[in-house]
Design a protein around this motif. Sequence first.
Motif, short mmCIF file in Angstrom:
data_model
loop_
_atom_site.label_atom_id
_atom_site.label_comp_id
_atom_site.label_asym_id
_atom_site.label_seq_id
_atom_site.Cartn_x
_atom_site.Cartn_y
_atom_site.Cartn_z
N LYS A 2 34.02 43.03 47.60
CA LYS A 2 35.04 41.83 47.91
C LYS A 2 35.16 40.82 46.85
CE LYS A 2 35.41 42.67 52.91
NZ LYS A 2 35.14 41.75 54.34
N LEU A 3 34.13 40.49 46.24
CA LEU A 3 33.90 39.32 45.31
C LEU A 3 34.57 39.92 44.02
CD1 LEU A 3 32.87 36.70 44.47
CD2 LEU A 3 30.79 37.82 43.46
N LYS A 4 34.74 41.12 43.61
CA LYS A 4 35.18 41.82 42.61
C LYS A 4 36.41 41.68 42.60
CE LYS A 4 35.64 45.98 39.80
NZ LYS A 4 35.15 47.44 39.67
N GLU A 5 37.13 42.08 43.88
CA GLU A 5 38.68 42.00 43.98
C GLU A 5 39.07 40.68 44.00
OE1 GLU A 5 42.14 43.95 47.07
OE2 GLU A 5 39.72 44.15 47.73
N ARG A 6 38.52 39.63 44.63
CA ARG A 6 38.85 38.16 44.58
C ARG A 6 39.18 37.91 43.24
NH1 ARG A 6 36.59 33.40 48.29
NH2 ARG A 6 38.16 31.91 47.84
N ASN A 7 38.11 38.02 42.50
CA ASN A 7 38.09 37.85 40.92
C ASN A 7 39.35 38.24 40.43
OD1 ASN A 7 35.79 36.11 41.20
ND2 ASN A 7 34.44 37.78 40.35
N ILE A 8 39.61 39.67 40.58
CA ILE A 8 40.77 40.43 40.14
C ILE A 8 42.03 39.45 40.67
CG2 ILE A 8 42.15 42.19 40.37
CD1 ILE A 8 39.56 43.95 40.40
N GLN A 9 42.19 39.13 41.83
CA GLN A 9 43.44 38.51 42.36
C GLN A 9 43.39 37.01 41.75
OE1 GLN A 9 42.28 38.71 46.50
NE2 GLN A 9 43.09 40.68 46.91
N ILE A 10 42.55 36.44 41.64
CA ILE A 10 42.50 35.05 41.09
C ILE A 10 43.14 35.18 39.68
CG2 ILE A 10 41.25 33.13 40.19
CD1 ILE A 10 39.46 33.53 42.44
N ALA A 11 42.69 36.19 38.81
CA ALA A 11 43.19 36.40 37.46
C ALA A 11 44.57 36.83 37.43
CB ALA A 11 42.18 37.59 36.81
N MET A 12 44.76 37.68 38.54
CA MET A 12 46.38 38.24 38.50
C MET A 12 47.13 36.92 38.54
SD MET A 12 47.64 41.25 38.25
CE MET A 12 46.16 42.32 38.88
N VAL A 13 46.78 36.10 39.78
CA VAL A 13 47.75 34.96 39.82
C VAL A 13 47.74 34.04 38.76
CG1 VAL A 13 47.95 32.89 41.30
CG2 VAL A 13 47.15 35.11 42.42
N ILE A 14 46.72 33.77 37.93
CA ILE A 14 46.85 32.83 36.98
C ILE A 14 47.56 33.58 35.85
CG2 ILE A 14 45.51 32.02 35.11
CD1 ILE A 14 43.10 31.66 37.11
N ILE A 15 47.43 34.67 35.60
CA ILE A 15 48.25 35.65 34.75
C ILE A 15 49.65 35.76 34.96
CG2 ILE A 15 48.74 37.76 33.49
CD1 ILE A 15 45.81 38.00 33.64
N THR A 16 50.17 35.77 36.29
CA THR A 16 51.44 35.55 36.50
C THR A 16 52.10 34.14 36.44
OG1 THR A 16 50.95 37.50 38.30
CG2 THR A 16 53.07 36.11 38.58
N VAL A 17 51.42 33.19 36.78
CA VAL A 17 51.89 32.04 36.37
C VAL A 17 52.07 31.60 34.90
CG1 VAL A 17 51.56 29.30 36.42
CG2 VAL A 17 50.90 31.08 38.41
N MET A 18 51.33 32.24 34.33
CA MET A 18 51.31 31.99 32.52
C MET A 18 52.64 32.73 32.05
SD MET A 18 47.40 32.11 31.60
CE MET A 18 47.67 32.09 29.94
N MET A 19 52.81 34.07 32.67
CA MET A 19 53.99 34.82 32.45
C MET A 19 55.20 34.28 32.73
SD MET A 19 53.65 37.51 30.36
CE MET A 19 55.50 37.97 31.01
N THR A 20 55.26 33.56 33.92
CA THR A 20 56.32 32.96 34.33
C THR A 20 57.05 32.02 33.39
OG1 THR A 20 55.96 33.70 36.44
CG2 THR A 20 57.59 31.85 36.35
N ILE A 21 55.76 31.04 33.00
CA ILE A 21 56.32 30.14 31.90
C ILE A 21 56.63 30.64 30.57
CG2 ILE A 21 55.14 28.07 30.85
CD1 ILE A 21 53.17 27.62 33.27
N LEU A 22 55.95 31.41 30.45
CA LEU A 22 56.19 32.14 28.82
C LEU A 22 57.74 32.76 29.03
CD1 LEU A 22 52.84 34.15 27.79
CD2 LEU A 22 53.96 32.02 26.70
N ARG A 23 58.11 33.33 30.25
CA ARG A 23 59.34 33.87 30.37
C ARG A 23 60.40 33.19 30.13
NH1 ARG A 23 62.61 37.72 29.91
NH2 ARG A 23 63.34 38.71 31.27
N PHE A 24 60.53 31.93 30.58
CA PHE A 24 61.53 30.94 30.31
C PHE A 24 61.34 30.10 28.76
CE2 PHE A 24 59.10 28.53 33.42
CZ PHE A 24 58.89 27.33 32.72
#
Length: 438
Positions: A2-24
Amino acid sequence: MKLKERNIQIAMVIITVMMTILRFILNEKGRVNPDSIRFMRFAHVLPTIDNTTTPVGYPVGIRLFTFLGFDEFWGSKALGLAAYLFIIYFCWKKKFYKREAIAVCGLFSFVSLFAYTMSEALIIPFVFLFLYTASQIITGKLEKGKAIFYLSLSLIALYNIRYSALFFIGGTGLYGLIFLRKKYSLVFIISSIIGILFVGAYKLLFIDYFNENYIKQVLIMGIHPTSKLLKELIQGLTTSFNPFIHIADPRGSFINYGIYGIGALNIFLMIYLLVKNKLSETEYFFSIISISGIVCSYFVQYFYSVIPLDYRIIGPFIIPVWLIYFNRLFRIFNTKTYVITGLSLLSGLAFTWLSKGNYLENRKAASDFLKSEKLDKVPIQFFVLNEESLERIQVAELLSTVNPDITLTFKPEDTLRRTTLTRYKVLQKIKINRNKYQ
């Protein structure tokens, strides 16, 4: 685990936010289009009603962010990011398809929607609210008058953001009719009727009040032949359900076979997993909402002029089936399923980088130009021969991110005015950083 998956999820959210900014940011115009001009102008002139082509929900959302110090352009981007973060927080808080929401909203096609100055960015979180409300009713956690109130409210909220939410209203009623023997069926039918009544009242009290000829202007029978629409439907579905690349090469190059092929294979896999494993009543609702939304989006093209079906037009309708699909994948592959979203973000980064522009540089050039012409704070017009003059409109799109009070004009005589710009006038004085428009 569960801890490992939570870290994956947090990383995924951060990367998605960064990609959204880069996209525009890595785009010549900051991810806007001709409709974005209207949205930002509408938000700028509120409470004056600028037009009835679009519901007021999205412009009001942009306007609210301007009170936080953003201009209309940056307000629309902040709204897109806030919409994404709200979905993640809501699904986490309510334990509602939490893993699936992170995986689906991280797909590059949805990243592109959150980065766009378009109403799809705002309607997506309301789709999740709508789906959650329906699931609560189906599982018996929300009943009777309270259920009707919240489901009707969610449908009305959706319609106030996009007129195509009418298909959500219809799909809700259809589900109630199909499961007529269920005790909750009347909730869906009554809520759908309330939604339809609201649409009628909205037309009479809002649309007809400001533009009584709107319906006559937009509804034209026989706009496109079936042969053309069926081809576009297949292309739209295969690109929208391609988890890695959601835009085909407009030049029709060989790479399109790969893009359509991956999308088609994914659709077949999706159907297989949904048929193999029995759907729950909630999942039946999700499926009906998605299918009815896609079907209605197709048939409306026969009398309503819209762009060909693509990831943006049908995006809100395919969210429910994406959630079911990822739910099945998580059952089979567990945390390995996040690899799909990771690869999607990587392919998106590659696409964004290869076709990159420089919005910040172009914005500065546009801002300096408008200030030098004393046109940065006054209503301006931009002349184009017609709305199909995409290359010319792209200049207007860039200018609208600095001064949203801009209107397209198709009258040559308007060019005699000082406040009317043309592509030639602008490019004569500034240089725009160019690459392939995304």
